[in-house]
Design an enzyme around this catalytic site. Structure first.
Site, mmCIF file in Angstrom:
data_model
loop_
_atom_site.group_PDB
_atom_site.id
_atom_site.type_symbol
_atom_site.label_atom_id
_atom_site.label_comp_id
_atom_site.label_asym_id
_atom_site.label_seq_id
_atom_site.Cartn_x
_atom_site.Cartn_y
_atom_site.Cartn_z
ATOM 1 N N CYS A 39 0.845 -1.211 0.000
ATOM 2 C CA CYS A 39 0.000 0.000 0.000
ATOM 3 C C CYS A 39 0.872 1.249 0.000
ATOM 4 C CB CYS A 39 -0.909 -0.016 1.232
ATOM 5 S SG CYS A 39 -1.886 1.480 1.384
ATOM 6 N N CYS B 37 -0.400 4.085 2.280
ATOM 7 C CA CYS B 37 -0.139 3.867 3.710
ATOM 8 C C CYS B 37 1.330 4.094 4.046
ATOM 9 C CB CYS B 37 -0.487 2.436 4.125
ATOM 10 S SG CYS B 37 -1.997 1.794 3.422
ATOM 11 N N ASP B 38 2.227 3.601 3.190
ATOM 12 C CA ASP B 38 3.632 3.489 3.596
ATOM 13 C C ASP B 38 4.608 4.349 2.806
ATOM 14 O OD1 ASP B 38 2.814 1.594 5.447
ATOM 15 O OD2 ASP B 38 3.026 -0.045 4.034
#
Ligand code: NAP
Length: 324
Positions: free
Chosen positions: A150, A153-154
């Site tokens: 992701c 997200c990261d």
């Protein structure tokens, strides 16, 4: 993400403690929330079980640029919140809960969740799909320590770092382009010498100065102790192996449908996608399926939303027929 806390309370339970519902929707992505909107507007008081990820995969997408009505694009999380708000405005209930067992052998169907048991007249399955893994040594051990599925997200953790992205489809390119906001370099490793992705994304990636491609190559191992240090690549033409130093690896190699719960009850293809007719009907009367759990072909927000709406309309027709 705006969880609807009022939705945490189950509806009125029957004498047996089971909750009767006309329409239960499993999954809260574009298909599930569109189904909820249509079922709510048909006065069917739908209940949506969010699943583990409210909003599904699109809620992890930084920007959605191809959903009609948003000429400047819209954030994935924001789009899901709008879907939810619109469905709730007409009376849909979104529960933060997940189905753990279903019995579709007779109606009302029985759906057991972490918090309740529902007695269900019609079921709409919109359980979506989950990112596929490479299944190579180091992948599990280093997930969260440089291995990610992701970018939204990261991506931020890789500021000024070097990153490898695996895959040649739209997801790999879209997410790879996104990561260039942070990373110093993005190396896209693809197992063939032509991309699967569409031309617009391909052109954007190919002209991005931070992106380079390694073709005809497979990642055979992810190397590192506390954090990812390198990936081992195998040239699929020459057979040679080499280690490519990297601070992180993002894997975008497609998805597996979340349909294990229905094994032996609903018909599915060899990859696990639910089989429906062109009216979203599964092999069990009263059970409909929409979105990526039943769609190996299109997998777009707009197509999933359309399928969800269609499934809710079919559920309404089915209930009308049953009540004569
Ligand atoms: P996808 O189109 O199925 O592409 C998966 C990619 O991963 C392919 O290039 C495939 O290689 C590669 N791959 C599969 N298994 C692999 C393995 N074990 N090892 C290495 N590589 C592997 O999946 P996706 O990119 O997630 O896209 C899914 C759907 O969503 C598509 O319909 C796509 O168009 C859509 N989508 C659209 C957008 C957009 O329009 N902006 C954005 C994201 C996704 P091969 O090419 O050799 O098969």
């Amino acid at each position: 993400m705006d969880f609807n806390l009022s939705g945490l309370t189950p509806g009125p339970a029957g004498e047996s403690g089971e909750i009767p519902v006309k329409v239960l929707i499993l999954g809260s992505g574009p298909a599930g929330l569109s189904a909820a909107l249509y079922a709510a507007r048909a006065d069917l008081n739908p209940v949506v079980l969010s699943g583990m990820e409210l909003g599904g995969q699109v809620s992890l997408t930084y920007a959605v640029e191809n959903y009609p009505g948003f000429p400047e694009g819209v954030g994935g999380t924001e789009l899901v919140e709008l879907f939810q708000k619109q469905a709730e405005r007409f009376g849909a209930k979104v529960e933060f809960d997940t189905a753990v067992e279903v019995d579709l052998s007779r109606r009302p169907f029985r759906v057991r969740t972490y918090n309740a048991t529902y007695l269900v007249e019609t079921l709409i399955v919109t359980t979506g799909a989950t990112a596929r893994h490479l299944n190579v040594p180091g992948e599990v051990e280093l997930t969260g320590r440089g291995v990610s599925y992701c970018a939204t997200c990261d991506g931020w953790f890789f500021k000024d770092k070097d990153v490898v992205v695996v895959g040649g489809g739209d997801s790999a390119l879209e997410e790879g382009i996104f990561i260039t906001r942070y990373a110093r370099s993005v190396t896209i490793v693809h197992r063939r010498d032509t991309l699967r992705a569409g031309v617009i994304l391909a052109r954007r990636a190919e002209t991005n100065p931070k992106i380079k491609f390694i073709w005809n190559s497979a990642v055979t191992e992810i190397i590192g102790n506390e954090a990812v240090r390198a990936v081992r690549l195998k040239d699929l033409v020459s057979g040679e192996e080499c280690d490519q130093p990297t601070d992180g690896i993002f894997i975008f190699i497609g998805h597996t449908p979340n349909t294990q719960l229905f094994k032996g009850q609903l018909e599915m293809d060899s990859l696990g996608f639910l089989v429906t007719d062109n009216l979203t009907r599964t092999n069990v009367e009263g059970v409909f399926a929409a979105g990526e759990a039943a769609d190996p072909h299109f997998r777009q927000v707009v197509t999933s939303a359309g399928m969800g709406a269609a499934a809710a309309m079919q559920a309404g027709r089915f209930l009308d027929e049953m009540s004569g």
